[in-house]
Structure formats: structure tokens, C-alpha cells
Design a protein around this motif. Structure first.
Motif, PDB file in Angstrom:
ATOM      1  N   LEU A 108       0.975  -1.221   0.035  1.00 34.46           N
ATOM      2  CA  LEU A 108      -0.083  -0.160  -0.146  1.00 34.46           C
ATOM      3  C   LEU A 108       0.997   1.139   0.038  1.00 34.46           C
ATOM      4  O   LEU A 108       1.559   1.542   0.821  1.00 34.46           O
ATOM      5  CB  LEU A 108      -1.072   0.004   1.188  1.00 34.46           C
ATOM      6  CG  LEU A 108      -1.997   1.212   1.493  1.00 34.46           C
ATOM      7  CD1 LEU A 108      -2.917   1.328   0.196  1.00 34.46           C
ATOM      8  CD2 LEU A 108      -2.547   1.226   2.522  1.00 34.46           C
ATOM      9  N   MET A 109       0.706   2.011  -1.022  1.00 31.14           N
ATOM     10  CA  MET A 109       1.428   3.333  -1.036  1.00 31.14           C
ATOM     11  C   MET A 109       0.700   4.668  -1.193  1.00 31.14           C
ATOM     12  O   MET A 109      -0.635   4.413  -1.451  1.00 31.14           O
ATOM     13  CB  MET A 109       2.252   3.227  -2.515  1.00 31.14           C
ATOM     14  CG  MET A 109       3.119   1.902  -2.632  1.00 31.14           C
ATOM     15  SD  MET A 109       4.389   2.012  -1.539  1.00 31.14           S
ATOM     16  CE  MET A 109       5.505   3.066  -2.106  1.00 31.14           C
ATOM     17  N   ARG A 180       5.213  13.066  -2.874  1.00 30.20           N
ATOM     18  CA  ARG A 180       6.046  11.802  -2.675  1.00 30.20           C
ATOM     19  C   ARG A 180       5.211  10.555  -2.759  1.00 30.20           C
ATOM     20  O   ARG A 180       4.123  10.544  -2.505  1.00 30.20           O
ATOM     21  CB  ARG A 180       6.526  12.005  -1.213  1.00 30.20           C
ATOM     22  CG  ARG A 180       7.089  13.270  -0.668  1.00 30.20           C
ATOM     23  CD  ARG A 180       7.603  12.965   0.820  1.00 30.20           C
ATOM     24  NE  ARG A 180       8.300  14.134   1.464  1.00 30.20           N
ATOM     25  CZ  ARG A 180       7.445  15.136   2.287  1.00 30.20           C
ATOM     26  NH1 ARG A 180       6.507  14.622   2.612  1.00 30.20           N
ATOM     27  NH2 ARG A 180       8.278  16.070   2.846  1.00 30.20           N
ATOM     28  N   LEU A 181       5.899   9.673  -3.125  1.00 28.14           N
ATOM     29  CA  LEU A 181       5.484   8.183  -3.070  1.00 28.14           C
ATOM     30  C   LEU A 181       6.171   7.507  -1.791  1.00 28.14           C
ATOM     31  O   LEU A 181       7.010   7.394  -1.800  1.00 28.14           O
ATOM     32  CB  LEU A 181       5.741   7.247  -4.478  1.00 28.14           C
ATOM     33  CG  LEU A 181       5.258   6.114  -4.481  1.00 28.14           C
ATOM     34  CD1 LEU A 181       3.463   6.192  -4.539  1.00 28.14           C
ATOM     35  CD2 LEU A 181       5.852   5.385  -5.816  1.00 28.14           C
ATOM     36  N   SER A 182       5.247   7.121  -0.918  1.00 27.18           N
ATOM     37  CA  SER A 182       5.589   6.610   0.379  1.00 27.18           C
ATOM     38  C   SER A 182       4.774   5.522   0.779  1.00 27.18           C
ATOM     39  O   SER A 182       3.621   5.231   0.362  1.00 27.18           O
ATOM     40  CB  SER A 182       5.320   7.664   1.760  1.00 27.18           C
ATOM     41  OG  SER A 182       5.945   8.993   1.161  1.00 27.18           O
ATOM     42  N   GLU A 260      10.473   4.106   6.955  1.00 29.27           N
ATOM     43  CA  GLU A 260      11.049   4.763   5.640  1.00 29.27           C
ATOM     44  C   GLU A 260      11.081   6.118   6.189  1.00 29.27           C
ATOM     45  O   GLU A 260      10.356   6.657   6.729  1.00 29.27           O
ATOM     46  CB  GLU A 260       9.683   4.496   4.679  1.00 29.27           C
ATOM     47  CG  GLU A 260       9.873   5.095   3.379  1.00 29.27           C
ATOM     48  CD  GLU A 260       8.589   4.948   2.561  1.00 29.27           C
ATOM     49  OE1 GLU A 260       8.541   4.044   1.556  1.00 29.27           O
ATOM     50  OE2 GLU A 260       7.814   6.110   2.716  1.00 29.27           O
ATOM     51  N   SER A 261      12.262   6.477   5.728  1.00 32.42           N
ATOM     52  CA  SER A 261      12.605   7.990   5.912  1.00 32.42           C
ATOM     53  C   SER A 261      11.749   8.822   5.094  1.00 32.42           C
ATOM     54  O   SER A 261      11.611   8.409   3.913  1.00 32.42           O
ATOM     55  CB  SER A 261      14.286   8.018   5.648  1.00 32.42           C
ATOM     56  OG  SER A 261      14.653   9.332   5.662  1.00 32.42           O
ATOM     57  N   PHE A 262      11.652  10.082   5.577  1.00 34.60           N
ATOM     58  CA  PHE A 262      10.878  10.968   4.613  1.00 34.60           C
ATOM     59  C   PHE A 262      11.093  12.445   5.199  1.00 34.60           C
ATOM     60  O   PHE A 262      11.789  12.540   6.294  1.00 34.60           O
ATOM     61  CB  PHE A 262       9.597  10.570   4.367  1.00 34.60           C
ATOM     62  CG  PHE A 262       8.691  10.907   5.731  1.00 34.60           C
ATOM     63  CD1 PHE A 262       7.906  12.079   5.989  1.00 34.60           C
ATOM     64  CD2 PHE A 262       8.893  10.168   6.620  1.00 34.60           C
ATOM     65  CE1 PHE A 262       7.081  12.422   6.991  1.00 34.60           C
ATOM     66  CE2 PHE A 262       8.131  10.452   8.069  1.00 34.60           C
ATOM     67  CZ  PHE A 262       7.087  11.602   8.307  1.00 34.60           C
TER      68      PHE A 262
END
Length: 453
Positions: A108-109, A180-182, A260-262
């Protein structure tokens, strides 16, 4: 619209949480929308690479909804510790979640924004992003991805035609909106907000959501969730160190529960292995200095445990937190071996080699990128003095994990130091010359291909 029907998998999972977790918002109406960067590699993974530039701008500059996913942007609610001070007045103040999609691995993004306008959580901010900030975020995320760090991916950067006033850089300055895609936008601070409100039902619902949609597991076990987050965040801390990266602002609202870094604001890549290097000019105490990042991320994981304490006994949560140092040590050993281009051997020898590398880098001041470029899948070249003898003695016992036959190795090492970043921005700001920006991204991606397993 030419969406790839084999790869486009829209979702609306976040709506299941209910409106207590977010606020429907509208994007700003920008004076112009000039496409500056589109990440077709990332877009292909979610079925959107076939969009024309006009369609791309319509969705990621004007925010016309994508088919089958969220009908309206959502500003997410959260709290967080900012430099260890709790702030209950946070939330998406200049961004929102625009769409949810499954990638080619069925993860899931989320497509989320930065600089898309004001929301109920903007407080006194204008909800905008400087073009320089957008350029810096693209460069940071591309470099981190190439170096094996789990990171959000800069999906789109569109210049928006507004003159912004900022107190910490030359103004007026150009504006942009970033997408952004996260792998999810659920933060430690999302749980902290529910803990602050003593919302046990909300904590259980959010735990179920994260376990099911972001970890592929059923149930609402808070201990299992914390154990997974501890593992992922320990790995993130390790990959930061192996990459020589300083995030700059590791507040609990900037820690994604997927590890996940962001959110790249005042980031830096350290030129040398100096534990005291900071990225944020306002980090006067060095709380988030290069060498303190594992400690900082562990502390943020503790704040998740504090929130989950409302729906769990303390002892198993403490036990999960106590495993962070061991997870980190194993992860940093694996990450540095990966950068060295070596296949693992055994824990004792692997750890000894990594400690020798860290000692020599810290003691000699050899540039980080130069060293890893020189030694990838080869012996230590001439020119490295006696401080490197322990590394030199250990390397022959390791098999290369891949050959050094990619075209990248015929050039020079690839760094992302602040002076070059400023030069890239200067060319854009002064002459509207985007060629150094695109050339750097091409070189970084070539490095990523050379390093990839």
C-alpha cells in the motif's frame, strides 16, 4: 486517461479509519504549474508512467482526483515531540494524502504532498514550499534510494509561480509543490495523538490498520506492532549511518512506522565520519547529530511504546524496545558490508571489519564516498596509510557480492555534499538552468544500479 490497467491498483484503505484521523481539504489554486521533475521509474510501479505531461500536471499540480482512489485530499492529524518537547498542535500543515495505490509488490503506497496549501493544521504558515526546498528533497531522496536507504521517493516537482518570503533564506523566492510516493504516512506522532487523547479504540483501530495494510498481518496486537517498528527503525538508523546521512530533524512526527525515511529539510551528507556533524542550524545541542541518530530514533520508538501502553502491559513493550540495540548492530554491520561490496561471512568477523572501517574513517578523515568507491569489491588501494591496516588485513577474507563491471566504476565517486547542492540550486535560481540537476540525478541513478543487488 492512459493509465496502465495491469499496474494501476487504486485503494481507499485510509477511509476505513474514519474522519477522526484526518480532515478533508482542498489544494491551493496556483498561479502557474510548470513541470520540473517527474519520476517515471516510481510512476511505473503504480501504473502512472503512461500519463502525458499535461495529465501529470492536472493530477499533481491541480490535484484532480485519480480514478478509484480518494475523492478528496486528506490532511492527517498527529502530534509529536519536536526536539524532545511535546507539541499537540501538529498535523499536515502544508501537505495532504492525495491518493492510495498498490505498487507492483502489492504494498500500500500513499501519494502525499508538500507545499500544496493551507490546512486546518497550518497555524501561522502559508502552506507553501520553496522551489529550492523541493529541489533539495528530490536530490536527497534520489541519493538515499541509490545508497540502499528505505526512503520516500520524490514523485513530482512542479513550480507554482508564487514569490515566497522566508526568514532563513534570500527572499522573495520561487515556489513549488512536491508529491512523494511513500509506504504509508502513519507516524509515531499519529499514535502519540491518540495516546494524548486517551483514545483506546482509536489506538486499536490504528494498530489494526498498520499491521494489516503496512505489514501484511492480521490482528491488533500492540506488542507485535512495536516489535516490527523497532526492527524497521533500527534498520533505518543503520542505513543512515552507512550512507553518511544526517537527516537533521528526527522528531517523532518525522518517524514513519514503516521505517521509511521522509521529509527532507535541513539534511546533509557528512563529508567525513564525524559523529558531531549536524544538519539543522537550529540544532544547537547536536541532538540529531550524525553519530546520535540511532539514539534519537530509539528514543522516538520509545514514544510509540508510551502511546501503546494504554492498550498493552508494560513488560512486553519494554522487552521489544530493549531489542533495538541488537537489531541496530546487526543492521549497521549488514549495511556497511553492502557498501563495501562484500558478501557476509559470520557475525564475529563481519562486526570486526565494520568496527575497523568506522575507526579508520573517524581517525583519518578520508571522505566517506571516496573510501566506499575505492574499496567496492576490491582490495584497499595504495595511498591508505597504516591506520587502515586492520581493514587491509580483513578484506581478503571476504568474497565480493557482485563484480565491479558496471560503467559507473569507470568514472569518479558520487557524493551529494552541500556545496554541490548549492551550485545546482544556483544554476536554477540564476539562469533557470536545470541541466546540472538532471545530470546529477542521472549519475546518482547510475550509482544505484552499480550498487544494487
Amino acid at each position: 486517461m492512459p493509465i496502465d490497467p495491469q499496474a494501476y491498483r487504486p485503494e481507499t484503505a485510509i477511509l476505513d479509519l474514519g474522519d477522526g484521523f484526518y480532515d478533508p481539504v482542498a489544494a491551493a489554486d496556483f498561479p502557474q504549474t510548470r513541470l520540473r521533475f517527474r519520476n517515471d521509474s516510481a510512476a511505473a510501479e503504480v501504473g502512472l508512467a503512461t500519463l502525458s505531461d499535461d495529465e501529470w500536471v492536472a493530477h499533481f499540480g491541480r490535484f484532480i482526483p485519480l480514478p478509484g482512489t480518494l475523492p478528496q485530499p486528506l490532511a492527517l492529524r498527529y502530534h509529536g515531540h519536536q526536539f524532545r518537547q511535546y507539541n499537540p498542535e501538529l498535523g499536515d500543515g502544508r501537505g495532504f494524502t492525495f491518493a492510495q495505490l498498490r505498487d507492483r509488490n502489492r504494498r500500500l503506497m500513499d501519494l502525499g504532498t508538500k507545499g500544496s496549501g493551507q490546512t486546518p493544521w497550518s497555524r501561522f504558515g502559508d502552506g507553501r514550499l520553496t522551489l529550492k526546498g523541493g529541489v533539495r528533497e528530490v536530490l536527497a531522496s534520489e541519493m538515499l534510494e541509490a545508497l540502499g536507504v528505505p526512503t520516500s521517493r520524490s514523485f513530482s516537482l512542479i513550480e507554482t509561480g508564487e514569490a515566497l518570503e522566508r526568514g532563513d533564506e534570500p527572499s522573495p523566492t520561487r515556489s513549488a509543490v512536491l508529491v512523494r510516493l511513500s509506504h504509508g504516512h502513519i507516524r509515531v506522532g499519529t499514535f502519540q495523538r491518540l495516546g494524548y487523547l486517551r483514545d483506546e479504540d482509536g489506538l486499536r483501530a490504528l494498530t489494526r490498520y498498520v499491521l494489516h495494510h503496512l505489514y501484511g498481518e492480521d490482528g491488533d496486537d500492540p506488542v507485535r506492532l512495536l516489535d516490527l517498528v523497532v526492527r524497521r527503525t533500527a534498520t533505518l538508523a543503520a542505513r543512515y549511518m552507512a550512507a553518511g546521512f544526517v537527516h537533521g530533524v528526527l522528531n517523532s512526527d518525522n518517524i514513519n512506522v514503516t521505517g521509511e525515511s521522509f521529509d527532507y529539510g535541513p539534511w546533509r551528507f557528512a563529508p567525513t565520519w564525524d559523529p558531531g556533524i549536524v544538519a539543522a542550524y537550529f540544532d544547537h545541542a547536536g541532538l540529531y547529530a550524525f553519530g546520535r541518530q540511532p539514539e534519537a530514533i530509539h528514543w522516538d520508538a520509545m514514544q510509540l511504546a508510551v502511546a501503546l501502553r494504554q492498550i498493552s502491559d508494560a513488560e512486553p513493550l519494554i522487552a521489544a524496545l530493549d531489542r533495538f540495540p541488537d537489531h541496530y548492530q546487526r543492521a549497521v554491520t549488514a549495511a556497511i558490508l553492502w557498501r563495501l561490496g562484500r558478501a557476509p561471512r559470520d557475525h564475529e568477523h563481519d562486526r570486526a571489519l565494520v568496527q575497523a572501517v568506522e575507526r579508520a574513517l573517524r581517525g583519518t578523515g578520508v571522505p566517506i564516498e571516496r573510501f566506499f568507491f575505492d574499496v567496492f569489491a576490491t582490495d584497499l588501494p595504495a595511498g591508505y596509510g597504516p591506520e587502515w591496516d586492520d581493514v587491509r588485513a580483513a578484506l581478503p577474507g571476504y568474497a565480493p557480492r557482485k563484480p565491479r563491471d558496471h560503467a559507473f566504476w569507470s568514472g569518479d565517486s558520487c557524493a551529494m555534499l552541500i556545496d554541490e547542492v548549492e551550485e545546482i540550486w544556483s544554476a536554477i535560481d540564476r539562469d533557470d538552468d536545470w541541466s546540472p540537476f538532471h545530470q546529477k540525478i542521472a549519475r546518482v541513478r547510475q550509482m544505484g544500479q552499480a550498487l544494487a543487488d
